[in-house]
Design a protein around this motif. Structure first.
Motif, mmCIF file in Angstrom:
data_model
loop_
_atom_site.group_PDB
_atom_site.id
_atom_site.type_symbol
_atom_site.label_atom_id
_atom_site.label_comp_id
_atom_site.label_asym_id
_atom_site.label_seq_id
_atom_site.Cartn_x
_atom_site.Cartn_y
_atom_site.Cartn_z
ATOM 1 N N PRO A 44 0.618 -1.276 0.079
ATOM 2 C CA PRO A 44 -0.172 0.108 0.129
ATOM 3 C C PRO A 44 0.951 1.388 -0.063
ATOM 4 O O PRO A 44 0.535 2.261 -0.587
ATOM 5 C CB PRO A 44 -0.841 -0.094 1.455
ATOM 6 C CG PRO A 44 -0.870 -1.570 1.623
ATOM 7 C CD PRO A 44 0.421 -2.176 1.117
ATOM 8 N N LEU A 45 2.013 1.172 0.800
ATOM 9 C CA LEU A 45 2.958 2.539 0.555
ATOM 10 C C LEU A 45 3.600 2.797 -0.900
ATOM 11 O O LEU A 45 3.430 3.787 -1.238
ATOM 12 C CB LEU A 45 4.030 2.294 1.704
ATOM 13 C CG LEU A 45 4.974 3.330 1.900
ATOM 14 C CD1 LEU A 45 4.106 4.637 2.285
ATOM 15 C CD2 LEU A 45 5.969 2.926 2.934
ATOM 16 N N LEU A 46 3.789 1.502 -1.485
ATOM 17 C CA LEU A 46 4.311 1.800 -2.839
ATOM 18 C C LEU A 46 3.352 2.181 -3.694
ATOM 19 O O LEU A 46 3.316 3.261 -4.327
ATOM 20 C CB LEU A 46 4.882 0.431 -3.161
ATOM 21 C CG LEU A 46 5.194 0.208 -4.665
ATOM 22 C CD1 LEU A 46 6.507 1.116 -4.716
ATOM 23 C CD2 LEU A 46 5.457 -0.927 -5.289
ATOM 24 N N THR A 47 1.835 1.838 -3.654
ATOM 25 C CA THR A 47 0.985 2.156 -4.388
ATOM 26 C C THR A 47 0.619 3.487 -4.133
ATOM 27 O O THR A 47 0.501 4.082 -5.110
ATOM 28 C CB THR A 47 -0.078 1.411 -4.117
ATOM 29 O OG1 THR A 47 -0.095 -0.048 -4.299
ATOM 30 C CG2 THR A 47 -1.558 1.732 -4.793
ATOM 31 N N ALA A 48 0.686 4.021 -2.817
ATOM 32 C CA ALA A 48 0.304 5.562 -2.500
ATOM 33 C C ALA A 48 1.441 6.292 -3.128
ATOM 34 O O ALA A 48 1.190 7.376 -3.657
ATOM 35 C CB ALA A 48 0.157 5.635 -1.110
ATOM 36 N N ALA A 49 2.486 5.998 -2.850
ATOM 37 C CA ALA A 49 4.035 6.984 -3.143
ATOM 38 C C ALA A 49 3.976 6.973 -4.693
ATOM 39 O O ALA A 49 4.104 8.298 -5.397
ATOM 40 C CB ALA A 49 5.070 6.255 -2.781
ATOM 41 N N VAL A 50 3.513 5.806 -5.505
ATOM 42 C CA VAL A 50 3.674 6.006 -6.935
ATOM 43 C C VAL A 50 2.628 6.759 -7.566
ATOM 44 O O VAL A 50 2.595 7.600 -8.543
ATOM 45 C CB VAL A 50 4.031 4.807 -7.654
ATOM 46 C CG1 VAL A 50 3.840 4.633 -9.006
ATOM 47 C CG2 VAL A 50 5.041 3.900 -7.010
ATOM 48 N N SER A 51 1.523 6.686 -6.712
ATOM 49 C CA SER A 51 0.314 7.369 -7.452
ATOM 50 C C SER A 51 0.380 8.995 -7.072
ATOM 51 O O SER A 51 -0.091 9.605 -8.003
ATOM 52 C CB SER A 51 -1.059 6.757 -6.806
ATOM 53 O OG SER A 51 -1.225 5.466 -6.979
ATOM 54 N N VAL A 52 0.711 9.159 -5.967
ATOM 55 C CA VAL A 52 1.034 10.727 -5.588
ATOM 56 C C VAL A 52 2.024 11.129 -6.637
ATOM 57 O O VAL A 52 1.686 12.440 -7.194
ATOM 58 C CB VAL A 52 1.291 10.880 -4.145
ATOM 59 C CG1 VAL A 52 1.773 12.270 -4.084
ATOM 60 C CG2 VAL A 52 0.187 10.552 -3.514
ATOM 61 N N VAL A 95 1.701 1.683 -11.282
ATOM 62 C CA VAL A 95 1.685 0.859 -10.089
ATOM 63 C C VAL A 95 1.667 -0.453 -10.569
ATOM 64 O O VAL A 95 2.469 -1.208 -10.196
ATOM 65 C CB VAL A 95 0.566 1.052 -9.318
ATOM 66 C CG1 VAL A 95 0.374 0.039 -8.279
ATOM 67 C CG2 VAL A 95 0.469 2.638 -8.847
ATOM 68 N N THR A 96 1.135 -0.779 -11.545
ATOM 69 C CA THR A 96 1.227 -2.169 -12.031
ATOM 70 C C THR A 96 2.660 -2.743 -12.704
ATOM 71 O O THR A 96 3.075 -3.782 -12.080
ATOM 72 C CB THR A 96 0.221 -2.523 -13.441
ATOM 73 O OG1 THR A 96 -1.206 -2.263 -12.740
ATOM 74 C CG2 THR A 96 0.275 -3.903 -13.737
ATOM 75 N N PHE A 97 3.202 -1.650 -13.317
ATOM 76 C CA PHE A 97 4.649 -2.036 -13.524
ATOM 77 C C PHE A 97 5.563 -2.119 -12.605
ATOM 78 O O PHE A 97 6.280 -3.101 -12.338
ATOM 79 C CB PHE A 97 5.236 -0.685 -14.617
ATOM 80 C CG PHE A 97 6.524 -0.747 -14.807
ATOM 81 C CD1 PHE A 97 7.248 -1.632 -15.740
ATOM 82 C CD2 PHE A 97 7.286 -0.059 -14.013
ATOM 83 C CE1 PHE A 97 8.533 -1.619 -16.227
ATOM 84 C CE2 PHE A 97 8.681 -0.035 -14.481
ATOM 85 C CZ PHE A 97 9.208 -0.895 -15.513
ATOM 86 N N PHE A 98 5.495 -1.292 -11.346
ATOM 87 C CA PHE A 98 6.387 -1.290 -10.261
ATOM 88 C C PHE A 98 6.190 -2.525 -9.360
ATOM 89 O O PHE A 98 6.932 -3.171 -8.872
ATOM 90 C CB PHE A 98 6.032 0.071 -9.563
ATOM 91 C CG PHE A 98 6.974 1.076 -10.155
ATOM 92 C CD1 PHE A 98 8.429 1.140 -10.210
ATOM 93 C CD2 PHE A 98 6.154 2.233 -10.523
ATOM 94 C CE1 PHE A 98 8.976 2.072 -10.737
ATOM 95 C CE2 PHE A 98 6.990 3.282 -11.260
ATOM 96 C CZ PHE A 98 8.323 3.213 -11.433
ATOM 97 N N ARG A 99 4.782 -2.833 -9.339
ATOM 98 C CA ARG A 99 4.331 -4.178 -8.606
ATOM 99 C C ARG A 99 4.985 -5.338 -9.387
ATOM 100 O O ARG A 99 5.604 -6.221 -8.403
ATOM 101 C CB ARG A 99 2.905 -4.201 -8.414
ATOM 102 C CG ARG A 99 2.367 -3.374 -7.491
ATOM 103 C CD ARG A 99 0.883 -3.715 -7.209
ATOM 104 N NE ARG A 99 0.251 -2.688 -6.416
ATOM 105 C CZ ARG A 99 -1.150 -2.852 -5.873
ATOM 106 N NH1 ARG A 99 -1.879 -3.575 -6.772
ATOM 107 N NH2 ARG A 99 -1.510 -2.087 -5.354
ATOM 108 N N GLN A 100 4.894 -5.569 -10.659
ATOM 109 C CA GLN A 100 5.365 -6.642 -11.318
ATOM 110 C C GLN A 100 6.743 -6.582 -11.388
ATOM 111 O O GLN A 100 7.517 -7.570 -11.138
ATOM 112 C CB GLN A 100 4.957 -6.660 -12.950
ATOM 113 C CG GLN A 100 3.363 -6.812 -12.870
ATOM 114 C CD GLN A 100 2.816 -8.227 -12.086
ATOM 115 O OE1 GLN A 100 3.573 -9.234 -12.126
ATOM 116 N NE2 GLN A 100 1.793 -8.217 -11.191
ATOM 117 N N THR A 101 7.513 -5.327 -11.219
ATOM 118 C CA THR A 101 8.812 -5.326 -11.335
ATOM 119 C C THR A 101 9.367 -5.898 -9.994
ATOM 120 O O THR A 101 10.578 -6.824 -9.919
ATOM 121 C CB THR A 101 9.494 -4.139 -11.513
ATOM 122 O OG1 THR A 101 9.075 -3.538 -12.620
ATOM 123 C CG2 THR A 101 10.810 -3.781 -11.620
ATOM 124 N N ALA A 102 8.960 -5.533 -8.594
ATOM 125 C CA ALA A 102 9.273 -6.026 -7.364
ATOM 126 C C ALA A 102 8.992 -7.526 -7.479
ATOM 127 O O ALA A 102 9.666 -8.060 -6.563
ATOM 128 C CB ALA A 102 8.437 -5.031 -6.530
#
Length: 118
Positions: A44-52, A95-102
């Motif tokens: 959730p932190l990654l999602t919020a940071a990337v989204s902002v 966010v999809t790109f960063f989640r899949q990369t992680a």
């Protein structure tokens, strides 16, 4: 009975575009919150940071592309719909790109990139 975009006051364009990007962020975070339940705080932190971050730059793009000096500026209602949808789609893609990369990083067995180093 549409108005000419060149005759609209600058403050109206600023408020409309800012509200549209904020609405896109809120809609994305609301829809993304359902998909991250039961996980640690990192996702959730990654999602919020990337989204902002994406929303900030999309907001700057909205203000630049729809500036009063621009001749092909959209009227306020279509611009609000366009920028809300654009921010939502950009957030979803980033966010999809960063989640899949992680996920792939961890799947290949590479060491964690954060945490205490001993």
């Amino acid at each position: 009975m549409s108005r000419d975009p060149e005759q609209e006051p600058e403050s109206t364009a600023l408020i409309t575009r800012s509200a549209a990007t904020a609405l896109g962020l809120a809609l994305y975070l609301f829809s993304a919150a359902k998909g991250v339940e039961g996980r640690g705080f990192e996702v959730p932190l990654l999602t919020a940071a990337v989204s902002v971050q994406v929303t900030f730059f999309a907001g700057l793009a909205a203000l630049h592309c729809d500036a009063p000096e621009t001749r092909k500026r959209l009227p306020d209602p279509p611009a609000a719909v366009f920028w809300t949808g654009a921010v939502f789609c950009l957030n979803w893609g980033a966010v999809t790109f960063f989640r899949q990369t992680a996920r792939l990083y961890a799947e290949f067995g590479l060491p964690p990139i954060y945490g205490p180093v001993i």
